[in-house]
Design a protein around this motif. Structure first.
Motif, PDB file in Angstrom:
ATOM      1  N   LEU A  38      56.895  25.266  36.977  1.00 52.40           N
ATOM      2  CA  LEU A  38      57.535  25.037  38.485  1.00 52.40           C
ATOM      3  C   LEU A  38      59.111  25.587  37.915  1.00 52.40           C
ATOM      4  O   LEU A  38      59.649  26.350  38.854  1.00 52.40           O
ATOM      5  N   GLY A  39      59.552  25.156  36.969  1.00 55.57           N
ATOM      6  CA  GLY A  39      60.870  25.736  36.472  1.00 55.57           C
ATOM      7  C   GLY A  39      60.874  27.511  36.323  1.00 55.57           C
ATOM      8  O   GLY A  39      62.158  28.005  36.702  1.00 55.57           O
ATOM      9  N   THR A  40      59.895  28.012  36.140  1.00 52.92           N
ATOM     10  CA  THR A  40      60.016  29.567  36.144  1.00 52.92           C
ATOM     11  C   THR A  40      59.652  30.254  37.101  1.00 52.92           C
ATOM     12  O   THR A  40      59.455  31.493  37.400  1.00 52.92           O
ATOM     13  N   GLY A  41      59.243  29.564  38.313  1.00 54.35           N
ATOM     14  CA  GLY A  41      58.681  30.035  39.428  1.00 54.35           C
ATOM     15  C   GLY A  41      57.028  29.954  39.528  1.00 54.35           C
ATOM     16  O   GLY A  41      56.489  30.488  38.568  1.00 54.35           O
ATOM     17  N   TYR A  42      56.512  29.259  40.388  1.00 53.30           N
ATOM     18  CA  TYR A  42      55.046  28.932  40.384  1.00 53.30           C
ATOM     19  C   TYR A  42      54.173  30.279  40.877  1.00 53.30           C
ATOM     20  O   TYR A  42      54.712  30.427  42.146  1.00 53.30           O
ATOM     21  N   ASP A  43      53.590  30.898  40.154  1.00 58.33           N
ATOM     22  CA  ASP A  43      52.808  32.091  40.686  1.00 58.33           C
ATOM     23  C   ASP A  43      51.448  32.056  41.008  1.00 58.33           C
ATOM     24  O   ASP A  43      50.750  32.949  40.947  1.00 58.33           O
ATOM     25  N   GLN A  44      50.855  30.823  41.103  1.00 58.61           N
ATOM     26  CA  GLN A  44      49.344  30.770  41.572  1.00 58.61           C
ATOM     27  C   GLN A  44      49.457  30.227  42.985  1.00 58.61           C
ATOM     28  O   GLN A  44      50.212  30.028  43.707  1.00 58.61           O
ATOM     29  N   GLY A  45      48.101  30.327  43.522  1.00 55.18           N
ATOM     30  CA  GLY A  45      48.020  29.796  44.839  1.00 55.18           C
ATOM     31  C   GLY A  45      47.803  28.342  45.316  1.00 55.18           C
ATOM     32  O   GLY A  45      47.861  27.623  44.190  1.00 55.18           O
ATOM     33  N   LEU A  46      47.648  28.042  46.406  1.00 53.94           N
ATOM     34  CA  LEU A  46      47.493  26.588  46.753  1.00 53.94           C
ATOM     35  C   LEU A  46      46.663  25.987  46.265  1.00 53.94           C
ATOM     36  O   LEU A  46      46.653  24.772  45.756  1.00 53.94           O
ATOM     37  N   ASP A  47      45.198  26.354  45.842  1.00 51.08           N
ATOM     38  CA  ASP A  47      44.259  25.669  45.245  1.00 51.08           C
ATOM     39  C   ASP A  47      44.601  25.220  43.955  1.00 51.08           C
ATOM     40  O   ASP A  47      44.308  24.099  43.641  1.00 51.08           O
ATOM     41  N   ASP A  48      45.265  26.097  43.159  1.00 47.56           N
ATOM     42  CA  ASP A  48      45.527  26.136  41.604  1.00 47.56           C
ATOM     43  C   ASP A  48      46.646  24.937  41.765  1.00 47.56           C
ATOM     44  O   ASP A  48      46.726  23.923  40.959  1.00 47.56           O
ATOM     45  N   TYR A  49      47.669  24.800  42.772  1.00 51.47           N
ATOM     46  CA  TYR A  49      48.701  23.946  42.788  1.00 51.47           C
ATOM     47  C   TYR A  49      48.224  22.717  43.136  1.00 51.47           C
ATOM     48  O   TYR A  49      48.622  21.544  42.702  1.00 51.47           O
ATOM     49  N   LEU A  50      47.223  22.640  44.003  1.00 52.72           N
ATOM     50  CA  LEU A  50      46.713  21.251  44.486  1.00 52.72           C
ATOM     51  C   LEU A  50      46.041  20.573  43.158  1.00 52.72           C
ATOM     52  O   LEU A  50      46.075  19.501  42.810  1.00 52.72           O
ATOM     53  N   PRO A 124      54.435  34.515  45.706  1.00 55.59           N
ATOM     54  CA  PRO A 124      54.344  34.991  47.041  1.00 55.59           C
ATOM     55  C   PRO A 124      52.849  34.438  47.745  1.00 55.59           C
ATOM     56  O   PRO A 124      52.724  34.222  48.855  1.00 55.59           O
ATOM     57  N   GLU A 125      52.018  34.251  46.794  1.00 54.58           N
ATOM     58  CA  GLU A 125      50.369  33.726  47.509  1.00 54.58           C
ATOM     59  C   GLU A 125      50.860  32.234  47.708  1.00 54.58           C
ATOM     60  O   GLU A 125      50.441  31.834  48.888  1.00 54.58           O
ATOM     61  N   LEU A 126      51.481  31.391  46.981  1.00 59.09           N
ATOM     62  CA  LEU A 126      51.806  29.975  47.383  1.00 59.09           C
ATOM     63  C   LEU A 126      52.580  29.906  48.718  1.00 59.09           C
ATOM     64  O   LEU A 126      52.366  29.076  49.525  1.00 59.09           O
ATOM     65  N   ALA A 127      53.591  30.847  48.669  1.00 54.99           N
ATOM     66  CA  ALA A 127      54.668  30.707  49.562  1.00 54.99           C
ATOM     67  C   ALA A 127      53.889  31.190  51.090  1.00 54.99           C
ATOM     68  O   ALA A 127      54.047  30.428  52.064  1.00 54.99           O
ATOM     69  N   GLU A 128      53.030  32.124  51.059  1.00 57.10           N
ATOM     70  CA  GLU A 128      52.099  32.399  52.130  1.00 57.10           C
ATOM     71  C   GLU A 128      51.356  31.614  52.536  1.00 57.10           C
ATOM     72  O   GLU A 128      51.173  31.094  53.832  1.00 57.10           O
ATOM     73  N   GLU A 129      50.396  31.031  51.709  1.00 54.26           N
ATOM     74  CA  GLU A 129      49.476  29.817  52.082  1.00 54.26           C
ATOM     75  C   GLU A 129      50.116  28.517  52.559  1.00 54.26           C
ATOM     76  O   GLU A 129      49.586  27.667  53.318  1.00 54.26           O
TER      77      GLU A 129
END
Length: 133
Positions: A38-50, A124-129
């Protein structure tokens, strides 16, 4: 012994053997890895974040379900990790899993904050989702 009770608890919750064997300390370490990303910028999508924040929910479930599982040292470590997480997150307009699941699971913004916050620096992917772009 609470270590074996934690393993049993995790197995009953459907966790893999490697997760069950790693126990609460393993869950906390995995959460720490997420917080570092998170501190370096989360670069995965919503499924991964969940999936990642579900790990934090599992930590809470173990703490609530297995008395004595949270040692004083692990409690201090988790508090520090959560503090770093909150610094890297910002409130989201609603539960990331949706209002219906939040209600049916009894998740509240105060107690289950990880489901109601998003990375300050989503890729970008997470921001869009999340509808941020």
């Amino acid at each position: 012994m609470s270590v074996e009770k934690v393993r049993e608890f995790l197995r009953e919750r459907g966790c893999t053997e490697s997760v069950a064997d790693a126990g609460l300390a393993g869950l906390v370490s995995a959460w720490e890895d997420v917080v570092e990303s998170l501190g370096t910028g989360y670069d995965q999508g919503l499924d991964d974040y969940l999936h990642d924040v579900d790990g934090r929910e599992m930590i809470a479930a173990v703490i609530a379900g297995v008395p004595g599982a949270l040692t004083p040292a692990l409690k201090r470590r988790l508090a520090e990790i959560d503090k770093r997480a909150k610094a890297a997150l910002e409130p989201h307009t609603r539960c990331l899993w949706g209002d219906r699941l939040a209600k049916s699971n009894g998740w509240t913004r105060e107690e289950h904050w990880w489901y109601f916050m998003r990375p300050k620096s989503p890729g970008p992917e997470l921001a869009e989702e999340l509808g941020l772009t």
